[in-house]
Design a protein around this motif. Structure first.
Motif, PDB file in Angstrom:
ATOM      1  N   LEU A   1       0.765  -1.037  -0.287  1.00  0.00           N
ATOM      2  CA  LEU A   1      -0.103  -0.041  -0.018  1.00  0.00           C
ATOM      3  C   LEU A   1       0.977   1.189  -0.226  1.00  0.00           C
ATOM      4  CD1 LEU A   1      -2.845   1.273   0.523  1.00  0.00           C
ATOM      5  CD2 LEU A   1      -2.245   1.124   2.809  1.00  0.00           C
ATOM      6  N   THR A   2       0.588   2.258  -0.977  1.00  0.00           N
ATOM      7  CA  THR A   2       1.177   3.704  -0.779  1.00  0.00           C
ATOM      8  C   THR A   2      -0.100   4.673  -0.482  1.00  0.00           C
ATOM      9  OG1 THR A   2       2.802   2.806  -2.509  1.00  0.00           O
ATOM     10  CG2 THR A   2       2.277   5.402  -2.119  1.00  0.00           C
ATOM     11  N   GLY A   3       0.007   5.387   0.335  1.00  0.00           N
ATOM     12  CA  GLY A   3      -0.800   6.491   0.687  1.00  0.00           C
ATOM     13  C   GLY A   3      -0.435   7.802   0.177  1.00  0.00           C
ATOM     14  N   TYR A   4      -1.367   8.778  -0.217  1.00  0.00           N
ATOM     15  CA  TYR A   4      -1.009  10.096  -0.635  1.00  0.00           C
ATOM     16  C   TYR A   4      -2.118  11.018   0.007  1.00  0.00           C
ATOM     17  CZ  TYR A   4       1.716   8.013  -4.253  1.00  0.00           C
ATOM     18  OH  TYR A   4       2.721   7.185  -5.007  1.00  0.00           O
ATOM     19  N   TRP A   5      -1.800  12.216   0.141  1.00  0.00           N
ATOM     20  CA  TRP A   5      -2.662  13.376   0.463  1.00  0.00           C
ATOM     21  C   TRP A   5      -2.450  14.289  -0.655  1.00  0.00           C
ATOM     22  CZ3 TRP A   5      -1.065  18.567   2.748  1.00  0.00           C
ATOM     23  CH2 TRP A   5      -2.088  19.410   2.882  1.00  0.00           C
ATOM     24  N   GLN A   6      -3.826  14.750  -1.355  1.00  0.00           N
ATOM     25  CA  GLN A   6      -3.713  15.451  -2.646  1.00  0.00           C
ATOM     26  C   GLN A   6      -4.637  16.441  -2.517  1.00  0.00           C
ATOM     27  OE1 GLN A   6      -2.896  13.737  -6.735  1.00  0.00           O
ATOM     28  NE2 GLN A   6      -5.005  14.583  -6.925  1.00  0.00           N
ATOM     29  N   PRO A   7      -4.304  17.632  -1.843  1.00  0.00           N
ATOM     30  CA  PRO A   7      -4.868  19.037  -2.040  1.00  0.00           C
ATOM     31  C   PRO A   7      -4.982  19.464  -3.408  1.00  0.00           C
ATOM     32  CG  PRO A   7      -2.790  19.411  -1.130  1.00  0.00           C
ATOM     33  CD  PRO A   7      -2.714  18.036  -1.477  1.00  0.00           C
ATOM     34  N   GLN A   8      -6.216  20.075  -3.769  1.00  0.00           N
ATOM     35  CA  GLN A   8      -6.199  20.753  -5.158  1.00  0.00           C
ATOM     36  C   GLN A   8      -7.219  22.065  -5.071  1.00  0.00           C
ATOM     37  OE1 GLN A   8      -9.119  18.479  -7.745  1.00  0.00           O
ATOM     38  NE2 GLN A   8      -7.400  18.844  -9.598  1.00  0.00           N
TER      39      GLN A   8
ATOM     40  N   ASP B   1       4.407   5.225   2.905  1.00  0.00           N
ATOM     41  CA  ASP B   1       5.318   4.607   1.836  1.00  0.00           C
ATOM     42  C   ASP B   1       6.201   3.685   2.301  1.00  0.00           C
ATOM     43  OD1 ASP B   1       6.331   4.472  -0.990  1.00  0.00           O
ATOM     44  OD2 ASP B   1       7.889   5.979  -0.390  1.00  0.00           O
ATOM     45  N   ASN B   2       6.389   2.682   1.831  1.00  0.00           N
ATOM     46  CA  ASN B   2       7.370   1.494   2.307  1.00  0.00           C
ATOM     47  C   ASN B   2       6.885   1.183   3.606  1.00  0.00           C
ATOM     48  OD1 ASN B   2       9.001   1.521  -0.138  1.00  0.00           O
ATOM     49  ND2 ASN B   2      10.305   3.279   0.519  1.00  0.00           N
ATOM     50  N   GLU B   3       5.725   1.060   4.023  1.00  0.00           N
ATOM     51  CA  GLU B   3       5.116   0.523   5.264  1.00  0.00           C
ATOM     52  C   GLU B   3       5.631   1.497   6.261  1.00  0.00           C
ATOM     53  OE1 GLU B   3       6.173  -3.369   6.112  1.00  0.00           O
ATOM     54  OE2 GLU B   3       5.549  -4.205   4.077  1.00  0.00           O
ATOM     55  N   GLU B   4       5.799   2.792   6.113  1.00  0.00           N
ATOM     56  CA  GLU B   4       5.997   3.782   6.929  1.00  0.00           C
ATOM     57  C   GLU B   4       5.146   5.175   6.849  1.00  0.00           C
ATOM     58  OE1 GLU B   4      10.227   4.840   7.167  1.00  0.00           O
ATOM     59  OE2 GLU B   4      10.853   2.720   8.127  1.00  0.00           O
ATOM     60  N   PHE B   5       4.651   5.958   7.924  1.00  0.00           N
ATOM     61  CA  PHE B   5       4.133   7.041   7.724  1.00  0.00           C
ATOM     62  C   PHE B   5       5.261   8.183   7.386  1.00  0.00           C
ATOM     63  CE2 PHE B   5       0.882   4.689  10.081  1.00  0.00           C
ATOM     64  CZ  PHE B   5      -0.346   5.068   9.264  1.00  0.00           C
ATOM     65  N   THR B   6       5.001   9.269   6.668  1.00  0.00           N
ATOM     66  CA  THR B   6       5.900  10.090   5.953  1.00  0.00           C
ATOM     67  C   THR B   6       4.994  11.173   5.387  1.00  0.00           C
ATOM     68  OG1 THR B   6       7.763  10.568   4.802  1.00  0.00           O
ATOM     69  CG2 THR B   6       5.929   9.227   3.628  1.00  0.00           C
ATOM     70  N   LEU B   7       5.810  12.096   5.323  1.00  0.00           N
ATOM     71  CA  LEU B   7       5.154  13.520   4.422  1.00  0.00           C
ATOM     72  C   LEU B   7       6.301  14.052   3.684  1.00  0.00           C
ATOM     73  CD1 LEU B   7       2.881  15.282   4.164  1.00  0.00           C
ATOM     74  CD2 LEU B   7       3.628  16.557   5.705  1.00  0.00           C
ATOM     75  N   LYS B   8       6.127  13.755   2.444  1.00  0.00           N
ATOM     76  CA  LYS B   8       6.907  14.269   1.483  1.00  0.00           C
ATOM     77  C   LYS B   8       6.415  14.445   0.119  1.00  0.00           C
ATOM     78  CE  LYS B   8       9.157   9.763   0.333  1.00  0.00           C
ATOM     79  NZ  LYS B   8      10.471   9.087  -0.188  1.00  0.00           N
ATOM     80  N   GLY B   9       6.756  15.498  -0.610  1.00  0.00           N
ATOM     81  CA  GLY B   9       6.130  15.768  -1.934  1.00  0.00           C
ATOM     82  C   GLY B   9       6.508  14.871  -3.162  1.00  0.00           C
TER      83      GLY B   9
END
Length: 229
Positions: A27-34, A59-67
């Motif tokens: 699983l990969t998770g994203y946040w996408q504001p528009q 990403d890679n089974e870890e929570f993160t925040l990067k563009g």
């Protein structure tokens, strides 16, 4: 009618949650504001301009925040009937600023038809796209079925919430590459505000290349603001 609406809304959310849990190991998770602006030009002809920023949150089974990327999109829309329209779009995806990936130019041709026999509006959207990078051109064909309806009453008034749901299938083909099949399921709750402004929040689940042995599972947190001038 109200119970039916809430049943549809809850059903879509449960499907999205169960799908994300099932694919948690891949699983990969994203946040996408528009933010999007719709403005009329002349009669049935109008423009749509939007900017969206996609960020990793899992990403890679870890929570993160990067563009990950920045998308700038423009559509020219022509209403050919009361419930039908055609559109041409151009999009540029800035990817190399965030990752070691190529930027992308995307051209889109679209036909859209809607039908609203009762309070629920149904929509069918057909798209053909050309995704162009320096190394490859991908031709993608998309069909989306969508519905939306007010969550209070039979008609959407200012300050009231509404629900938007969609199911989309995609086929991507490119020279020397095997065809790729994707599926997307989304559900969002929105609010009609004063001044032609709509705010939406929801989730989208994507299963990419599901005909392959190990499909990619992707979950989006979506937030958007739409301004109609």
């Amino acid at each position: 009618m109200y119970s039916t609406k809430w049943f549809l809304f809850v059903s879509v959310l449960l499907l999205l949650i169960s799908a994300s849990v099932k694919g948690q190991e891949n699983l990969t998770g994203y946040w996408q504001p528009q933010i999007a602006i719709n403005y009329p030009v002349s009669g049935p002809y109008s423009h749509n301009f939007s900017i969206a920023n996609r960020n990793y949150i899992f990403d890679n089974e870890e929570f993160t925040l990067k563009g990950r990327q920045l998308d700038v999109v423009h559509f020219s829309n022509l209403k050919v009937r009361d419930n039908q329209s055609i559109a041409l779009g151009v999009q540029y995806r800035f990817r190399s600023n965030f990752e070691n990936r190529e930027n992308e130019l995307r051209l889109t041709q679209q036909y859209n038809i809607t039908n609203q026999p009762f309070a629920i509006r149904y929509g069918h959207r057909f798209r053909a796209e050309q995704r162009i990078t320096n190394s490859l051109t991908i031709h993608r064909f998309r069909y989306r079925f969508a519905l939306d309806f007010p969550l209070v009453g039979e008609k959407l008034d200012v300050g009231e919430p509404y629900f938007v749901g969609s199911l989309e299938n995609l086929l991507s083909v490119a020279k020397y590459n095997a065809p790729q099949y994707d599926a997307r399921l989304s559900g969002q709750v929105g609010w009609q505000l004063n001044g032609g402004i709509k705010f939406q929040v929801g989730v989208e689940y994507r299963m990419e290349d599901y005909s392959a042995g190990v499909p990619q599972h992707i979950l989006f947190l979506l937030t958007s603001a739409q301004i109609s001038l």
